[in-house]
Design an enzyme around this catalytic site. Structure first.
Site, PDB file in Angstrom:
ATOM      1  N   CYS A 132      -4.932  12.044  13.038  1.00 39.23           N
ATOM      2  CA  CYS A 132      -5.524  11.155  12.896  1.00 39.23           C
ATOM      3  C   CYS A 132      -4.829  10.382  13.911  1.00 39.23           C
ATOM      4  O   CYS A 132      -4.275  10.631  14.827  1.00 39.23           O
ATOM      5  CB  CYS A 132      -5.545  10.125  12.402  1.00 39.23           C
ATOM      6  SG  CYS A 132      -3.763   9.079  12.350  1.00 39.23           S
TER       7      CYS A 132
ATOM      8  N   ARG B 296      -9.033  -0.075   5.284  1.00 39.62           N
ATOM      9  CA  ARG B 296      -8.095   0.694   4.345  1.00 39.62           C
ATOM     10  C   ARG B 296      -6.555  -0.777   4.027  1.00 39.62           C
ATOM     11  O   ARG B 296      -5.745   0.241   3.069  1.00 39.62           O
ATOM     12  CB  ARG B 296      -7.616   1.741   5.281  1.00 39.62           C
ATOM     13  CG  ARG B 296      -8.687   2.486   5.159  1.00 39.62           C
ATOM     14  CD  ARG B 296      -8.221   3.262   7.013  1.00 39.62           C
ATOM     15  NE  ARG B 296      -7.450   4.222   5.370  1.00 39.62           N
ATOM     16  CZ  ARG B 296      -6.840   5.436   6.634  1.00 39.62           C
ATOM     17  NH1 ARG B 296      -7.174   6.063   7.115  1.00 39.62           N
ATOM     18  NH2 ARG B 296      -5.839   6.036   5.045  1.00 39.62           N
TER      19      ARG B 296
ATOM     20  N   PRO C  87       1.426  16.332  11.937  1.00 36.88           N
ATOM     21  CA  PRO C  87       2.104  18.155  10.664  1.00 36.88           C
ATOM     22  C   PRO C  87       2.361  17.708   9.189  1.00 36.88           C
ATOM     23  O   PRO C  87       2.584  16.499   9.434  1.00 36.88           O
ATOM     24  CB  PRO C  87       2.934  18.457  11.618  1.00 36.88           C
ATOM     25  CG  PRO C  87       3.453  17.146  12.362  1.00 36.88           C
ATOM     26  CD  PRO C  87       2.989  16.135  12.208  1.00 36.88           C
TER      27      PRO C  87
ATOM     28  N   ASP D 159       4.685  20.470   7.953  1.00 41.13           N
ATOM     29  CA  ASP D 159       5.656  21.093   7.773  1.00 41.13           C
ATOM     30  C   ASP D 159       7.032  20.389   6.998  1.00 41.13           C
ATOM     31  O   ASP D 159       7.424  21.784   6.502  1.00 41.13           O
ATOM     32  CB  ASP D 159       6.104  21.630   9.055  1.00 41.13           C
ATOM     33  CG  ASP D 159       6.937  20.539  10.174  1.00 41.13           C
ATOM     34  OD1 ASP D 159       6.041  19.067   9.930  1.00 41.13           O
ATOM     35  OD2 ASP D 159       7.957  20.571  10.517  1.00 41.13           O
ATOM     36  N   LEU D 160       7.476  19.708   7.019  1.00 42.32           N
ATOM     37  CA  LEU D 160       8.637  19.505   6.200  1.00 42.32           C
ATOM     38  C   LEU D 160       8.583  19.743   4.663  1.00 42.32           C
ATOM     39  O   LEU D 160       8.552  19.757   3.742  1.00 42.32           O
ATOM     40  CB  LEU D 160       9.047  18.088   6.528  1.00 42.32           C
ATOM     41  CG  LEU D 160       9.278  17.884   8.452  1.00 42.32           C
ATOM     42  CD1 LEU D 160       9.706  16.743   8.121  1.00 42.32           C
ATOM     43  CD2 LEU D 160      10.826  19.151   8.223  1.00 42.32           C
TER      44      LEU D 160
ATOM     45  N   ILE E 120       8.810   7.354  16.643  1.00 43.47           N
ATOM     46  CA  ILE E 120       8.044   7.742  15.873  1.00 43.47           C
ATOM     47  C   ILE E 120       6.291   9.105  15.997  1.00 43.47           C
ATOM     48  O   ILE E 120       6.465   9.953  15.856  1.00 43.47           O
ATOM     49  CB  ILE E 120       7.789   6.846  14.444  1.00 43.47           C
ATOM     50  CG1 ILE E 120       8.838   6.100  14.394  1.00 43.47           C
ATOM     51  CG2 ILE E 120       6.978   7.455  13.374  1.00 43.47           C
ATOM     52  CD1 ILE E 120      10.030   7.003  13.780  1.00 43.47           C
TER      53      ILE E 120
ATOM     54  N   ARG F 180      -4.860  10.758   4.543  1.00 47.47           N
ATOM     55  CA  ARG F 180      -3.379  11.290   4.277  1.00 47.47           C
ATOM     56  C   ARG F 180      -2.051  11.655   3.237  1.00 47.47           C
ATOM     57  O   ARG F 180      -2.080  12.525   2.943  1.00 47.47           O
ATOM     58  CB  ARG F 180      -2.757  11.563   5.677  1.00 47.47           C
ATOM     59  CG  ARG F 180      -1.468  11.813   5.926  1.00 47.47           C
ATOM     60  CD  ARG F 180      -0.866  11.210   7.403  1.00 47.47           C
ATOM     61  NE  ARG F 180       0.982  11.892   7.115  1.00 47.47           N
ATOM     62  CZ  ARG F 180       0.980  13.612   7.613  1.00 47.47           C
ATOM     63  NH1 ARG F 180      -0.120  14.295   7.888  1.00 47.47           N
ATOM     64  NH2 ARG F 180       2.065  13.729   6.789  1.00 47.47           N
TER      65      ARG F 180
ATOM     66  N   ASP G 112       4.957   0.760  12.075  1.00 44.04           N
ATOM     67  CA  ASP G 112       3.787   0.339  11.698  1.00 44.04           C
ATOM     68  C   ASP G 112       3.635  -0.838  11.959  1.00 44.04           C
ATOM     69  O   ASP G 112       2.609  -1.531  12.115  1.00 44.04           O
ATOM     70  CB  ASP G 112       3.025   0.458  10.075  1.00 44.04           C
ATOM     71  CG  ASP G 112       3.553   1.587   9.444  1.00 44.04           C
ATOM     72  OD1 ASP G 112       3.563   1.879   8.503  1.00 44.04           O
ATOM     73  OD2 ASP G 112       2.649   2.472   9.825  1.00 44.04           O
TER      74      ASP G 112
ATOM     75  N   LYS H 133       0.973  -0.708  -0.202  1.00 46.75           N
ATOM     76  CA  LYS H 133      -0.045   0.266   0.059  1.00 46.75           C
ATOM     77  C   LYS H 133       0.869   1.498   0.104  1.00 46.75           C
ATOM     78  O   LYS H 133       0.335   1.649  -0.778  1.00 46.75           O
ATOM     79  CB  LYS H 133      -0.985  -0.372   0.888  1.00 46.75           C
ATOM     80  CG  LYS H 133      -1.265   1.601   1.605  1.00 46.75           C
ATOM     81  CD  LYS H 133      -2.446   1.136   2.592  1.00 46.75           C
ATOM     82  CE  LYS H 133      -1.883   2.104   4.260  1.00 46.75           C
ATOM     83  NZ  LYS H 133      -1.380   2.804   4.469  1.00 46.75           N
TER      84      LYS H 133
HETATM   85  C1  EPZ Z   1       4.453   7.065   6.386  1.00 46.46           C
HETATM   86  O1  EPZ Z   1       3.307   8.210   6.750  1.00 46.46           O
HETATM   87  C2  EPZ Z   1       3.306   5.278   5.888  1.00 46.46           C
HETATM   88  N1  EPZ Z   1       2.344   5.870   5.344  1.00 46.46           N
HETATM   89  C3  EPZ Z   1       3.248   5.235   7.675  1.00 46.46           C
HETATM   90  O2  EPZ Z   1       2.113   4.480   7.910  1.00 46.46           O
HETATM   91  C4  EPZ Z   1       4.171   5.293   8.288  1.00 46.46           C
HETATM   92  O3  EPZ Z   1       3.932   5.124  10.277  1.00 46.46           O
HETATM   93  C5  EPZ Z   1       5.132   6.784   8.553  1.00 46.46           C
HETATM   94  O4  EPZ Z   1       5.421   6.841   7.176  1.00 46.46           O
HETATM   95  C6  EPZ Z   1       6.349   6.438   9.399  1.00 46.46           C
HETATM   96  O5  EPZ Z   1       7.114   4.995   8.580  1.00 46.46           O
HETATM   97  C7  EPZ Z   1       2.770   5.878   3.973  1.00 46.46           C
HETATM   98  O6  EPZ Z   1       3.746   6.051   3.583  1.00 46.46           O
HETATM   99  C8  EPZ Z   1       0.911   6.014   2.983  1.00 46.46           C
HETATM  100  P1  EPZ Z   1       6.434  10.789   8.138  1.00 46.46           P
HETATM  101  P2  EPZ Z   1       4.341   9.470   7.000  1.00 46.46           P
HETATM  102  O7  EPZ Z   1       6.814  11.618   7.648  1.00 46.46           O
HETATM  103  O8  EPZ Z   1       4.591   9.817   5.524  1.00 46.46           O
HETATM  104  C9  EPZ Z   1       5.869  13.474  11.721  1.00 46.46           C
HETATM  105  C10 EPZ Z   1       0.564   2.613   7.823  1.00 46.46           C
HETATM  106  O9  EPZ Z   1      -0.049   2.018   8.515  1.00 46.46           O
HETATM  107  N2  EPZ Z   1       6.649  14.163  10.623  1.00 46.46           N
HETATM  108  O10 EPZ Z   1       7.408   9.401   7.614  1.00 46.46           O
HETATM  109  O11 EPZ Z   1       2.802  10.786   6.709  1.00 46.46           O
HETATM  110  C11 EPZ Z   1       5.594  12.788  11.744  1.00 46.46           C
HETATM  111  O12 EPZ Z   1       5.195  13.128  12.470  1.00 46.46           O
HETATM  112  C12 EPZ Z   1       1.005   3.890   7.306  1.00 46.46           C
HETATM  113  O13 EPZ Z   1       0.072   2.233   6.754  1.00 46.46           O
HETATM  114  C13 EPZ Z   1       6.819  15.682  10.957  1.00 46.46           C
HETATM  115  O14 EPZ Z   1       6.934  16.481  12.234  1.00 46.46           O
HETATM  116  O15 EPZ Z   1       4.893   9.599   8.326  1.00 46.46           O
HETATM  117  C14 EPZ Z   1       5.505  11.807  12.641  1.00 46.46           C
HETATM  118  O16 EPZ Z   1       6.603  11.688  13.838  1.00 46.46           O
HETATM  119  C15 EPZ Z   1       0.673   4.930   9.439  1.00 46.46           C
HETATM  120  N3  EPZ Z   1       6.381  17.059   9.673  1.00 46.46           N
HETATM  121  C16 EPZ Z   1       7.620  11.261  11.489  1.00 46.46           C
HETATM  122  O17 EPZ Z   1       7.390  12.985  11.069  1.00 46.46           O
HETATM  123  C17 EPZ Z   1       6.228  16.394   8.542  1.00 46.46           C
HETATM  124  O18 EPZ Z   1       5.633  17.078   8.212  1.00 46.46           O
HETATM  125  C18 EPZ Z   1       7.748  10.577  10.456  1.00 46.46           C
HETATM  126  O19 EPZ Z   1       6.372  10.594   9.337  1.00 46.46           O
HETATM  127  C19 EPZ Z   1       5.983  15.406   8.208  1.00 46.46           C
HETATM  128  C20 EPZ Z   1       6.285  13.888   9.253  1.00 46.46           C
END
Ligand code: EPZ
Length: 442
Positions: A138, A421, A144, A146-147, A351, A114, A329, A41
């Site tokens: 969620c 999902r 967030p 922001d990045l 995370i 998201r 995950d 996915k």
């Molecule tokens: C991806 O989400 C996955 N989703 C998530 O899987 C997974 O849990 C996550 O990566 C971490 O491995 C998809 O790939 C569709 P992140 P993503 O940005 O990219 C913080 C599932 O169950 N952050 O890597 O949205 C964030 O809050 C889903 O399949 C910022 O601070 O996650 C988190 O603490 C759930 N600012 C950390 O970084 C930002 O702009 C990692 O999040 C973006 C993220």
């Protein structure tokens, strides 16, 4: 109508709505045999967004049939794509007639998934404007973006927030040296968004503290097949040399490492030997090492893993980290295994520090988990006991299914739309392994 009557009416309607969702009825089960893992996915979604970078046809194979995939299909259709999805093959073409509004990803779709936010980068790169609804938070955390915004602004996008939408425009993106590390380390979808914006930007983009997940590597593999010039994928430093145009592509989605890890957890929790096929074992090293640390024997083949739990599990300390660390995950699923291990285990969630919605439900099944901020202390128990439990999010619902398979007696898992999902026909796969599980359609 007085207040009391209104409340009663509301609670009846809510009750009807609540019960109108599918549930699983699961009894304690031993599993046996081989399970074939579906396409990923989390690899499929950014690759689907990458089709926005070209007007040519893209054929994507081994796509899992999931709610999130169908949501992304709807978003791409709103964004000007014509899509056929049959037998796990997606064929994406550009619509012939467009209204000129094909740069707006609507809130009603984005709020349900998201990952649709990673349409922002490719839309901006290809059409120089994009309006994508801000994804909400969620249950696993604030989530967030922001990045994402920082990276796009550094590439030359002007971004304003209007009525809950992120409205981005540019005269043309220009390559830049971007640091993309955040408070919790790297970001998978922010890396995807910036790479997809940079491939059509003018000049060189360096992305430092990029995510190293396999899903990023697979996205870059596809972008390169489309004509992009990228190197360093899978490492924290990705270099992109912008090109003028990208072509179509035919590609196959990599196996879903999280689904594979979920079945490893099911094997451990039910003390059942399983063979998990159609996977890339290299994507699961931290998970295999954890299973071995818990006392399981894991024999790794070229595209399979055979897990033999071999009796009582040992407690371990688990910390979730960006890849190649232990994946967040799989935290909920492995928590269930540790609830049945000997001794005391500690889970540290680095995370998503709030990703413990499953704790309360697992404790209702007789587990002994004490959460304290980003930590959970698990006292192993001999048994779990069936109960009526409620799924709260995708991976927590998978954990509850695993707990139900291991628990004495009968369990009802409510709100299984969460599991739909991210898992393709999970009850069919489990039933083929001998699980006593059935879906009750409400
Ligand atoms: C991806 O989400 C996955 N989703 C998530 O899987 C997974 O849990 C996550 O990566 C971490 O491995 C998809 O790939 C569709 P992140 P993503 O940005 O990219 C913080 C599932 O169950 N952050 O890597 O949205 C964030 O809050 C889903 O399949 C910022 O601070 O996650 C988190 O603490 C759930 N600012 C950390 O970084 C930002 O702009 C990692 O999040 C973006 C993220």
């Amino acid at each position: 109508m007085n207040e009391k009557k209104v409340f009663n009416l509301w609670s009846i309607v809510y009750g009807l709505w609540f019960d109108s969702m599918d549930k699983f009825i699961i009894h304690k089960s031993s599993l046996k045999g081989t399970v074939k893992i579906s396409g990923s996915k989390n690899a499929s979604l950014p690759i689907m967004a990458a089709t926005l970078l070209t007007d040519e046809e893209c054929v994507i194979k081994n796509v899992p049939d999931l709610m999130d995939i169908r949501t992304m299909i709807k978003i791409l259709e709103v964004l000007g794509k014509e899509i056929k999805f049959q037998r796990n093959v997606l064929i994406v073409k550009a619509k012939k007639r467009t209204s000129g509004k094909e740069y707006v990803a609507p809130y009603k779709l984005v709020r349900t998934m998201r990952a649709s936010f990673c349409c922002l980068g490719p839309l901006l790169a290809k059409r120089k404007k994009a309006s994508v609804a801000f994804p909400g938070g969620c249950v696993i955390g604030v989530r967030p973006v922001d990045l994402h915004l920082k990276g796009l602004r550094e590439l030359g996008a002007s971004i304003v927030v209007e009525k809950g939408y992120c409205v981005a425009t540019t005269k043309g993106l220009i390559g830049k040296h971007i640091y993309l590390g955040g408070a919790f380390g790297s970001s998978v979808l922010a890396t995807a968004n910036i790479v997809m914006a940079a491939v059509l930007a003018r000049g060189v983009t360096l992305i430092e503290h990029a995510a190293c997940e396999p899903e990023i590597e697979s996205l870059v593999f596809v972008l390169k097949k489309m004509g992009a010039q990228v190197e360093g994928q899978g490492t924290p430093l990705i270099k992109v040399l912008g090109v003028k145009v990208l072509g179509g592509v035919t590609v196959e989605i990599i196996p879903d490492r999280i689904e594979a890890g979920t079945f490893i957890a099911a094997s451990l929790a039910t003390n059942s030997p399983l063979c998990i096929e159609d996977i890339n074992p290299w994507h699961l090293t931290s998970v295999i090492e954890t299973a071995r640390g818990m006392g399981a024997q894991c024999v790794v083949g070229e595209s399979s893993i055979s897990v033999n739990p071999g009796g009582a599990m040992k407690s371990v300390n688990l910390t979730t980290l960006p890849y190649p660390g232990f994946p967040t995950d799989l935290q909920a699923q492995f928590m269930v295994c540790l609830c049945l291990a000997e001794g005391i285990s500690l889970i540290t969630e680095k995370i998503y520090p709030d990703r413990f919605m499953h704790v309360a439900e697992i404790n209702r099944m007789g587990a002994c988990v004490r959460r304290n901020g980003p930590y959970s202390i698990i006292e192993g128990r001999d048994k779990l006991y069936g109960a009526e439990v409620m799924a709260s999010d995708l991976r927590a619902s998978a954990a509850l299914v695993i707990a139900a398979l291991a628990a004495q007696g009968k369990t009802q898992v409510l709100r299984v739309y969460h599991i739909d999902r991210g898992y393709d026909k999970i009850e069919d796969k489990l039933r083929k392994l001998g699980a006593k599980i059935k879906r009750v359609k409400q």
